[in-house]
Design a protein around this motif. Structure first.
Motif, short mmCIF file in Angstrom:
data_model
loop_
_atom_site.label_atom_id
_atom_site.label_comp_id
_atom_site.label_asym_id
_atom_site.label_seq_id
_atom_site.Cartn_x
_atom_site.Cartn_y
_atom_site.Cartn_z
N TYR A 154 0.81 -1.22 0.00
CA TYR A 154 0.00 0.00 0.00
C TYR A 154 0.85 1.27 0.00
O TYR A 154 0.33 2.35 0.27
CB TYR A 154 -0.90 0.01 1.24
CG TYR A 154 -2.34 -0.40 0.99
CD1 TYR A 154 -3.39 0.36 1.46
CD2 TYR A 154 -2.63 -1.57 0.27
CE1 TYR A 154 -4.71 -0.02 1.23
CE2 TYR A 154 -3.94 -1.96 0.05
CZ TYR A 154 -4.98 -1.18 0.52
OH TYR A 154 -6.28 -1.56 0.28
N ALA A 155 2.13 1.15 -0.30
CA ALA A 155 3.02 2.30 -0.16
C ALA A 155 2.60 3.47 -1.05
O ALA A 155 2.53 4.62 -0.61
CB ALA A 155 4.46 1.90 -0.48
N THR A 157 -0.34 4.08 -2.38
CA THR A 157 -1.63 4.60 -1.93
C THR A 157 -1.46 5.51 -0.72
O THR A 157 -2.04 6.60 -0.63
CB THR A 157 -2.59 3.44 -1.59
OG1 THR A 157 -2.82 2.67 -2.76
CG2 THR A 157 -3.92 3.97 -1.06
N MET A 158 -0.65 5.08 0.25
CA MET A 158 -0.44 5.87 1.45
C MET A 158 0.29 7.18 1.14
O MET A 158 0.02 8.22 1.74
CB MET A 158 0.34 5.06 2.48
CG MET A 158 -0.42 3.87 3.04
SD MET A 158 -1.97 4.32 3.89
CE MET A 158 -3.19 3.89 2.64
N LEU A 161 -2.28 9.53 -0.12
CA LEU A 161 -3.09 10.01 0.99
C LEU A 161 -2.37 11.10 1.78
O LEU A 161 -2.98 12.10 2.18
CB LEU A 161 -3.45 8.85 1.92
CG LEU A 161 -4.81 8.18 1.72
CD1 LEU A 161 -4.97 7.03 2.71
CD2 LEU A 161 -5.94 9.17 1.87
N ARG A 162 -1.08 10.92 2.00
CA ARG A 162 -0.32 11.94 2.72
C ARG A 162 -0.30 13.25 1.94
O ARG A 162 -0.44 14.34 2.51
CB ARG A 162 1.10 11.45 2.99
CG ARG A 162 1.19 10.40 4.09
CD ARG A 162 2.63 10.15 4.51
NE ARG A 162 3.43 9.57 3.44
CZ ARG A 162 3.53 8.26 3.22
NH1 ARG A 162 2.86 7.39 3.99
NH2 ARG A 162 4.28 7.79 2.25
N ASP A 171 -9.18 12.51 2.10
CA ASP A 171 -9.16 11.23 1.39
C ASP A 171 -8.93 11.47 -0.09
O ASP A 171 -8.86 12.61 -0.56
CB ASP A 171 -10.46 10.47 1.63
CG ASP A 171 -10.27 8.97 1.67
OD1 ASP A 171 -9.44 8.45 0.89
OD2 ASP A 171 -10.95 8.30 2.47
N ALA A 186 -9.00 5.50 -1.72
CA ALA A 186 -7.71 4.96 -1.29
C ALA A 186 -7.88 3.65 -0.54
O ALA A 186 -7.12 2.70 -0.74
CB ALA A 186 -6.99 5.99 -0.43
N THR A 187 -8.88 3.59 0.33
CA THR A 187 -9.16 2.37 1.09
C THR A 187 -10.66 2.09 1.13
O THR A 187 -11.17 1.59 2.12
CB THR A 187 -8.62 2.50 2.54
OG1 THR A 187 -9.26 3.63 3.17
CG2 THR A 187 -7.12 2.69 2.56
#
Length: 282
Positions: A154-155, A157-158, A161-162, A171, A186-187
């Motif tokens: 999930y790197a 995606t995260m 998000l950041r 989001d 994202a999730t």
């Protein structure tokens, strides 16, 4: 403030035995592929009133994810036993249960597997009630259609998000870089409501959502018309409401999409109750 310690049970992937693990002690080794490559799968399951919600769909997707990644077939009876034991120790209240299944250590080739239940973060609970501000972002990666797995990798995606949070959003909704079609959160899974019509994006390179599937099945029994549809940003803006649905957050309404403020619909309470009822069916 959430302070309850997590409950962890290790699952032996071949023999099927389970054992309690002290959450204050290390669990995986430095050469575990979950750490070095993000090579593994997971499922997040809502725990409510001493029960795991939507469990059959999660278990089936977990099995399919393992097959897609070439992991040994999980002994689902063991995962269910570990979940029951963790629920009993966790006690009352809502919790987030995570099944994690890694390819394991490079030095041994033995998979690593465990179940965790922890309290739901206050931020997640707040987003259920307050909704979210969403940034659109092209997704520059995708999994092959024949590998529909919920993986630990999930790197990217995260990181997106950041970036969204740095820009004042809560989001992300990903879009196809070529056609601009809506893909997924994202999730979470995107669901729109317009009248008695519920729609979710139709695309080959998104993971089917267990919460969305439960919602559509129940909503159809209540007279709603549900189906997949290719959609773009204008379609979202033309809906009565836009929701991000997922196992733990359940449903959060999109109250801002980029620079567009989305007003709360007259039937917001009805839609929330519909989604909540769908999740409560198990």
């Amino acid at each position: 403030m959430v302070s309850q310690k997590p409950v962890i049970f290790v699952v032996e992937p071949f023999g099927g035995s389970i054992r309690w693990h002290n959450p204050s002690l290390p669990l995986i080794f430095w050469d575990d592929y979950a750490v070095t490559r993000g090579d593994g799968i997971f499922e997040s399951i809502l725990i409510r009133d001493g029960q795991a919600a939507n469990l059959n769909r999660h278990a089936e997707r977990f099995r399919n994810s393992a097959a897609a990644l070439g992991l040994p077939e999980p002994i689902l009876e063991s995962w269910l036993s570990a979940t029951d034991a963790a629920i009993e120790e966790f006690g009352d209240g809502e919790g987030k249960c995570t099944w994690t299944y890694s390819r394991g250590r490079a030095s041994t080739g033995m998979p690593t597997a465990w179940v965790v239940i922890q309290p739901i973060a206050e931020e997640v609970l707040a987003q259920r009630d307050e909704g979210v501000r969403v940034m659109l972002s092209e997704r520059g990666w995708s999994f092959p259609a024949e590998l529909p797995a919920k993986t630990l990798n999930y790197a990217a995606t995260m990181a997106t998000l950041r970036l969204a949070r740095e820009r004042g959003f809560d989001d992300v909704i990903f879009t196809d870089p070529e056609e601009g079609h809506i893909l997924e959160g994202a999730t979470s899974t995107v669901v729109t409501v317009k009248g008695n019509k519920l729609r979710t994006p139709a695309a080959d390179n998104i993971l089917p959502g267990t919460t969305q599937a439960a919602l559509f099945e129940y909503a159809e029994s209540q007279g709603y018309r549900c189906k997949q549809k290719v959609m773009d940003t204008d379609y979202l803006l033309g809906a009565d409401s836009v929701w991000l649905v997922s196992s733990i957050r359940i449903a959060t309404r999109v109250r801002r999409l980029e620079e567009h403020k989305l007003k709360a619909p007259n039937n917001e309470a009805e839609i929330r109750s519909l989604i909540d009822a769908a999740m409560s069916r198990g």
